[in-house]
Motif scaffolding. Sequence first.
Motif: not given
Ligand code: FE2
Length: 485
Positions: A288, A291, A293, A411
């Motif tokens: 991932y 980005h 959250d 993160h």
């Molecule tokens: Fe995240």
Amino acid sequence: MEWTEEHILVLVLGILCRFVVVIRGFDNCLRLDDSIGGGDSTTDSNLFQYDPVEIGHVRFAEIEPGRYVRMKTLAVDPPIFEIPNFLSDSECEYIKELAIEDGLEISRIAYKGSSTNTQEDATRGTNSSLHSRFNDTIWKEKLVACDKDDDELLDPEEALACLPNLRAENVTAAMLSLMLMDLELDRDSDGRIGPKELWRTAEWTPMLAEEVREWIRRWDGGEGERFVKRWKGQTRISDQTWLSALPEDRHFLRELQDRVVALTKLPPEIVYTSEPMQVVRYRPGGHYHAHYDTDDVTSGLECRHTAISLNTSSGDEFVEDRCRLCRMITILYYLNDVVDGGETAFPFADLEYGSPEYEAKFDYDYTDLKHHCYDSNLVIQAKRGTAVLWYSHYTNPETGWMGPKRLHSLHGGCEVNRGVKWIANTWISVDDVYSRQRQYMDSLDSFLAERAANSKRIKCLEGDTRWDRRKGDSGLRSAGHSNSP
Ligand code: FE2
Ligand code: OGA
Ligand code: CA
């Protein structure tokens, strides 16, 4: 707290915006005058945040009566804490089992309503009402007509066969998936077109046709090669599901919420009315990219969690895409050890703004955690049972309520090389407009009353704890107490 230029800019803009008439953007997702600049000024609550003190600082937190966990500071900006053994091995297994039982689905990226989208929509948009453009049923029907294998997504072959706007000479399916991503038609970068993406590709014909032509010109001019080389792959490769704590037999998940209440020292009703737990599985090659959250408080859009419940939305599913995520805290749980890879990386944690190391970040794509995981300033190894907690927002020093987004909370999950990685996320949702969070929770009062009645922990706490917030760290135990449990 470090105030970066961006924060100062945000503050100045926030003040300026109070004097500017804010144009209401959409019927569905309101732009909120009072949210700009970070919320209203009267609250009867402070949102507790742990003081990280310094990297390596250790404290103990009581998460159940008499049960303490060790909490180590991994970073100060943003405050990140590592908490080993927050979950037992069997609890980790149980969460995985529940997720498998519920069934996991391919993770998609939230289509965040941001000011950029708004601008883009305004310049690209037609006069047709938002509602007709976003009408879920219409776009699902259109998609079905093209979706030969009935997977509710258009892969490049299906898109080429069915969407005349995308057809151009010599466009291959492989090129098309790159083009869709580059032109931001594939919003979630999964290489395919879903109903929520179809309206963009299908509706703005002349504009889009020009963009496609331009893209092909660049491709033919040799830029394609370079684009393929720098392509870091999909934003996210994982499967996920959401676990509601409501079903009768899920008392463990409710117990866990109480553990989170105790850990975060937040009012229980904030924790109970946050999103359900998310469980994510990464297979080898899964990742991932970096980005946030949460979204910043300055966009003027509504928070998704309160918008849905306060019914300021018309109820159509696309509303979610026009709102922002308001998540103050992430608690990430590792449900297993990963054989190789799968760390959680924070490219900017504790990096001093403007320092040479900071500037060096802009020489490469720091969000690319397939290639640059270990260039991150903080890399956390996945360890079964460990929880990692971080704050994605500051608190507003004047009100004690939600403040701006912490820019260094960027993160992501590094690529898994071998083995499978399982995590779960608890996100603590808070609307930075206090009155809206209050109204949201009030509208769930009967749910909360029932929830509290079912809660072991709340039963054993004396009196009304709802807004009786302790200020500051209650300092259960601190580092250096050799008799700590
Ligand atoms: Fe995240
Ligand atoms: C997330 C996330 C990091 C990881 O799920 O939002 O950032 O290590 N995950 O998987
Ligand atoms: Ca897609």
